[in-house]
Design an enzyme around this catalytic site. Structure first.
Site, PDB file in Angstrom:
ATOM      1  N   ASN A 145       0.809  -1.216   0.000  1.00 26.37           N
ATOM      2  CA  ASN A 145       0.000   0.000   0.000  1.00 26.37           C
ATOM      3  C   ASN A 145       0.845   1.270   0.000  1.00 26.37           C
ATOM      4  O   ASN A 145       0.297   2.374  -0.042  1.00 26.37           O
ATOM      5  CB  ASN A 145      -0.917  -0.010   1.236  1.00 26.37           C
ATOM      6  CG  ASN A 145      -1.931   1.113   1.203  1.00 26.37           C
ATOM      7  OD1 ASN A 145      -2.512   1.407   0.171  1.00 26.37           O
ATOM      8  ND2 ASN A 145      -2.124   1.756   2.341  1.00 26.37           N
ATOM      9  N   TYR A 153       3.926   8.867 -11.107  1.00 30.26           N
ATOM     10  CA  TYR A 153       3.012   8.120 -10.244  1.00 30.26           C
ATOM     11  C   TYR A 153       2.120   7.194 -11.063  1.00 30.26           C
ATOM     12  O   TYR A 153       2.010   5.991 -10.766  1.00 30.26           O
ATOM     13  CB  TYR A 153       2.174   9.104  -9.429  1.00 30.26           C
ATOM     14  CG  TYR A 153       1.099   8.478  -8.588  1.00 30.26           C
ATOM     15  CD1 TYR A 153       1.416   7.784  -7.428  1.00 30.26           C
ATOM     16  CD2 TYR A 153      -0.246   8.604  -8.935  1.00 30.26           C
ATOM     17  CE1 TYR A 153       0.426   7.214  -6.644  1.00 30.26           C
ATOM     18  CE2 TYR A 153      -1.244   8.048  -8.158  1.00 30.26           C
ATOM     19  CZ  TYR A 153      -0.904   7.352  -7.016  1.00 30.26           C
ATOM     20  OH  TYR A 153      -1.895   6.785  -6.245  1.00 30.26           O
ATOM     21  N   ALA A 154       1.494   7.713 -12.113  1.00 30.50           N
ATOM     22  CA  ALA A 154       0.602   6.897 -12.942  1.00 30.50           C
ATOM     23  C   ALA A 154       1.377   5.786 -13.635  1.00 30.50           C
ATOM     24  O   ALA A 154       0.893   4.654 -13.758  1.00 30.50           O
ATOM     25  CB  ALA A 154      -0.111   7.772 -13.966  1.00 30.50           C
ATOM     26  N   ALA A 196       4.211   4.314 -12.574  1.00 31.04           N
ATOM     27  CA  ALA A 196       4.584   3.302 -11.589  1.00 31.04           C
ATOM     28  C   ALA A 196       3.388   2.438 -11.200  1.00 31.04           C
ATOM     29  O   ALA A 196       3.488   1.206 -11.109  1.00 31.04           O
ATOM     30  CB  ALA A 196       5.186   3.973 -10.356  1.00 31.04           C
ATOM     31  N   LYS A 197       2.257   3.069 -10.977  1.00 33.84           N
ATOM     32  CA  LYS A 197       1.072   2.313 -10.586  1.00 33.84           C
ATOM     33  C   LYS A 197       0.598   1.389 -11.708  1.00 33.84           C
ATOM     34  O   LYS A 197       0.091   0.292 -11.448  1.00 33.84           O
ATOM     35  CB  LYS A 197      -0.051   3.274 -10.183  1.00 33.84           C
ATOM     36  CG  LYS A 197       0.152   3.938  -8.838  1.00 33.84           C
ATOM     37  CD  LYS A 197       0.054   2.969  -7.679  1.00 33.84           C
ATOM     38  CE  LYS A 197       0.008   3.661  -6.332  1.00 33.84           C
ATOM     39  NZ  LYS A 197      -0.105   2.714  -5.191  1.00 33.84           N
ATOM     40  N   ILE A 217     -10.154   8.907  -2.676  1.00 29.82           N
ATOM     41  CA  ILE A 217     -10.441   8.428  -1.320  1.00 29.82           C
ATOM     42  C   ILE A 217     -10.066   9.523  -0.334  1.00 29.82           C
ATOM     43  O   ILE A 217      -8.982  10.117  -0.435  1.00 29.82           O
ATOM     44  CB  ILE A 217      -9.645   7.146  -1.001  1.00 29.82           C
ATOM     45  CG1 ILE A 217      -9.883   6.077  -2.089  1.00 29.82           C
ATOM     46  CG2 ILE A 217     -10.031   6.608   0.369  1.00 29.82           C
ATOM     47  CD1 ILE A 217     -11.326   5.637  -2.235  1.00 29.82           C
TER      48      ILE A 217
END
Length: 230
Positions: A58, A124-125, A127-128, A157
């Site tokens: 996470n 970030y995008a 890597a995810k 979230i």
């Protein structure tokens, strides 16, 4: 639900709070402060939890919100290290024990941005999105060993980080494209993660499951009036 929790992260205060909450509900939990990029972290984890049956990856990291050409390459390295290399290292470490016991649950936490892209957050995008290939590959390799590996894709979230770091205008624009018209809660994500960790989820593996309130559902973004009513 009977699990002995080892909560890991870099902020001791937050980890202690989490463990105290688990203990107050009658569960077992200990905190392990550390940086997943540290090569010595795995050895410390072994001492805290010699047997790991459930692994939830996470941890996340963000580079500066900016066009890619303006982002320091060192920041990109950190994002890749935390989101991609750390799960690879941890999964590789726990698999031998899971295979020996013929049971294991691995849950990776991604993001809907892995599918849609993210303005100002290319690293970030990227890597995810790598977690999709990781999840499906591990699921294929371990299916005969009683191990499952799944990927959860949250939408917006309402975490502390989102509240502190994501401007209200960006949140509003995301919600305009979310069918339910609201942010999700950490508990709504946790319910799915917990289920995927149980024996009841034994026939689910290699799945990419959104917890996004219907982000992107429908041909048109919701208007401001509809979002306000929600």
């Amino acid at each position: 639900m009977g699990a002995r929790v080892v909560a890991t992260g870099r902020r001791e205060f937050a980890l202690v709070q989490t463990c105290d909450e688990v203990l107050s509900l009658g569960g077992e939990a200990i905190s392990l402060v550390g940086d997943l990029r540290d090569p010595k972290f795995v050895a410390r984890l072994d001492r805290a939890a010699p047997q790991i049956d459930l692994l939830v990856n996470n941890a996340a990291s963000f580079a500066t919100y900016a066009p890619l050409e303006e982002v320091d390459p060192a920041e990109i390295d950190v994002v890749i290290d935390v989101i991609v290399r750390a799960p690879l290292r941890l999964i590789g470490h726990v698999l031998p024990g899971m295979k020996e016991r013929r049971f294991g649950r691995i849950v990776n936490i991604g993001t809907v941005a892995a599918e849609t892209g993210a303005h100002g957050q290319v690293a970030y995008a990227t890597a995810k999105s790598a977690l999709v290939g990781l999840t499906k590959s591990i699921a294929a390799e371990t299916a005969s060993s009683g191990i499952t590996c799944n990927l959860v894709h949250p939408g917006l979230i309402a975490t502390e980080r989102i509240t502190e770091s994501v401007a209200q205008e960006f949140q509003r624009r995301i919600l305009a494209n979310t069918a339910l018209g609201r942010a999700g809660t950490p508990e709504e994500v946790a319910q799915l993660v917990a289920f995927l960790c149980t024996p009841r989820a034994s026939y689910i593996t290699g799945a990419v499951i959104p917890v996004s309130g219907g982000f992107g559902v429908g041909m048109y973004a919701r208007g401001d009036d509809a979002t306000a009513r929600s």
